[in-house]
Design a protein around this motif. Structure first.
Motif, PDB file in Angstrom:
ATOM      1  N   LEU A  26      36.438  36.321  67.573  1.00 37.05           N
ATOM      2  CA  LEU A  26      35.351  35.365  67.354  1.00 37.05           C
ATOM      3  C   LEU A  26      35.884  34.014  66.879  1.00 37.05           C
ATOM      4  O   LEU A  26      35.385  32.963  67.303  1.00 37.05           O
ATOM      5  N   THR A  27      36.897  34.017  66.025  1.00 41.71           N
ATOM      6  CA  THR A  27      37.490  32.764  65.561  1.00 41.71           C
ATOM      7  C   THR A  27      38.142  32.013  66.704  1.00 41.71           C
ATOM      8  O   THR A  27      37.972  30.794  66.842  1.00 41.71           O
ATOM      9  N   ALA A  28      38.883  32.722  67.548  1.00 42.87           N
ATOM     10  CA  ALA A  28      39.539  32.073  68.690  1.00 42.87           C
ATOM     11  C   ALA A  28      38.517  31.490  69.659  1.00 42.87           C
ATOM     12  O   ALA A  28      38.672  30.356  70.130  1.00 42.87           O
ATOM     13  N   VAL A  29      37.467  32.235  69.942  1.00 33.29           N
ATOM     14  CA  VAL A  29      36.428  31.745  70.851  1.00 33.29           C
ATOM     15  C   VAL A  29      35.729  30.538  70.244  1.00 33.29           C
ATOM     16  O   VAL A  29      35.504  29.529  70.928  1.00 33.29           O
TER      17      VAL A  29
ATOM     18  N   GLY B  38      34.047  29.305  57.704  1.00 30.45           N
ATOM     19  CA  GLY B  38      33.948  29.803  56.337  1.00 30.45           C
ATOM     20  C   GLY B  38      33.650  31.291  56.281  1.00 30.45           C
ATOM     21  O   GLY B  38      33.948  31.950  55.290  1.00 30.45           O
ATOM     22  N   VAL B  39      33.066  31.814  57.327  1.00 24.81           N
ATOM     23  CA  VAL B  39      32.782  33.249  57.424  1.00 24.81           C
ATOM     24  C   VAL B  39      33.776  33.937  58.355  1.00 24.81           C
ATOM     25  O   VAL B  39      34.241  35.052  58.068  1.00 24.81           O
ATOM     26  N   LEU B  40      34.143  33.295  59.458  1.00 22.78           N
ATOM     27  CA  LEU B  40      35.012  33.921  60.449  1.00 22.78           C
ATOM     28  C   LEU B  40      36.441  34.128  59.939  1.00 22.78           C
ATOM     29  O   LEU B  40      37.072  35.140  60.259  1.00 22.78           O
ATOM     30  N   LEU B  41      36.963  33.197  59.179  1.00 23.39           N
ATOM     31  CA  LEU B  41      38.339  33.347  58.682  1.00 23.39           C
ATOM     32  C   LEU B  41      38.473  34.534  57.732  1.00 23.39           C
ATOM     33  O   LEU B  41      39.399  35.342  57.888  1.00 23.39           O
ATOM     34  N   PRO B  42      37.577  34.715  56.736  1.00 15.34           N
ATOM     35  CA  PRO B  42      37.677  35.929  55.924  1.00 15.34           C
ATOM     36  C   PRO B  42      37.419  37.203  56.727  1.00 15.34           C
ATOM     37  O   PRO B  42      38.008  38.246  56.452  1.00 15.34           O
ATOM     38  N   LEU B  43      36.557  37.118  57.735  1.00 11.87           N
ATOM     39  CA  LEU B  43      36.316  38.280  58.591  1.00 11.87           C
ATOM     40  C   LEU B  43      37.589  38.660  59.338  1.00 11.87           C
ATOM     41  O   LEU B  43      37.904  39.844  59.472  1.00 11.87           O
TER      42      LEU B  43
END
Length: 180
Positions: free
Chosen positions: A21-24, A79-84
């Motif tokens: 999700l972060t990459a996309v 802010g949510v995707l990196l900790p995920l």
């Protein structure tokens, strides 16, 4: 059930999902922000903090909301995707916040630096501030509560289960008899 204190609490599904999700999301952000713009006039780059924000506020509430809100929301999902993508539940909140905000700042700086190579794009220090503030706000609003809820629900990857307790390696337990 006792948990081995050396093993971190992680979510097995979170790391791959968060990484994808972060990459996309970053690919979409780069596609949106790194396109050349054709403009007959463009403002000079701003290296003075809050200069562009003050100019946006002077344009009126609607323009200010659109410009400042756009800057805050551009990288906010990170802010949510990196900790995920980290997938850990037992990270101290201050460490998680600092790591996420720093990563958001560096990604924002990278995007702003690359934007200067594109036609019609200029560097703006307020974009760095707004993007980083958006990452920080999203992290503070979502991550601590989500981690607490997941810990309460018992999502632990490395927790030992009763059916997988390690066997004792004493001779009596391993099938060797004490009498020969």
């Amino acid at each position: 059930m006792q948990r081995d204190e050396r093993q971190p609490l992680t979510l097995t599904w979170a790391r791959p999902l968060g990484a994808v999700l972060t990459a996309v999301y970053l690919a979409v952000v780069c596609w949106l922000t790194l396109r050349p713009m054709s403009a007959t006039w463009m403002a000079a780059g701003s290296f003075t903090p809050l200069h562009t924000i003050r100019a946006d506020l002077a344009l009126g509430p609607a323009a200010a909301l659109r410009n400042i809100g756009g800057g805050l929301s551009l990288l906010a999902p990170l802010g949510v995707l990196l900790p995920l993508a980290g997938g850990r539940l037992d990270v101290p909140p201050a460490v998680s916040f600092a790591r996420t905000v720093f990563t958001g700042l560096m990604l924002s700086f990278g995007i702003e630096a690359v934007r200067t190579w594109m036609a019609g794009q200029v560097l703006d220090v307020d974009a760095l501030l707004l993007n980083t503030a958006g990452v920080a706000l999203a992290h503070l609003l979502v991550v601590p509560a989500a981690r607490a809820a997941l810990r309460r629900r018992g999502h632990r990857r490395h927790e030992r289960r009763p059916d997988r307790e390690p066997q004792s390696r004493t001779p009596a337990m391993s099938g060797l008899s004490a009498t020969r």
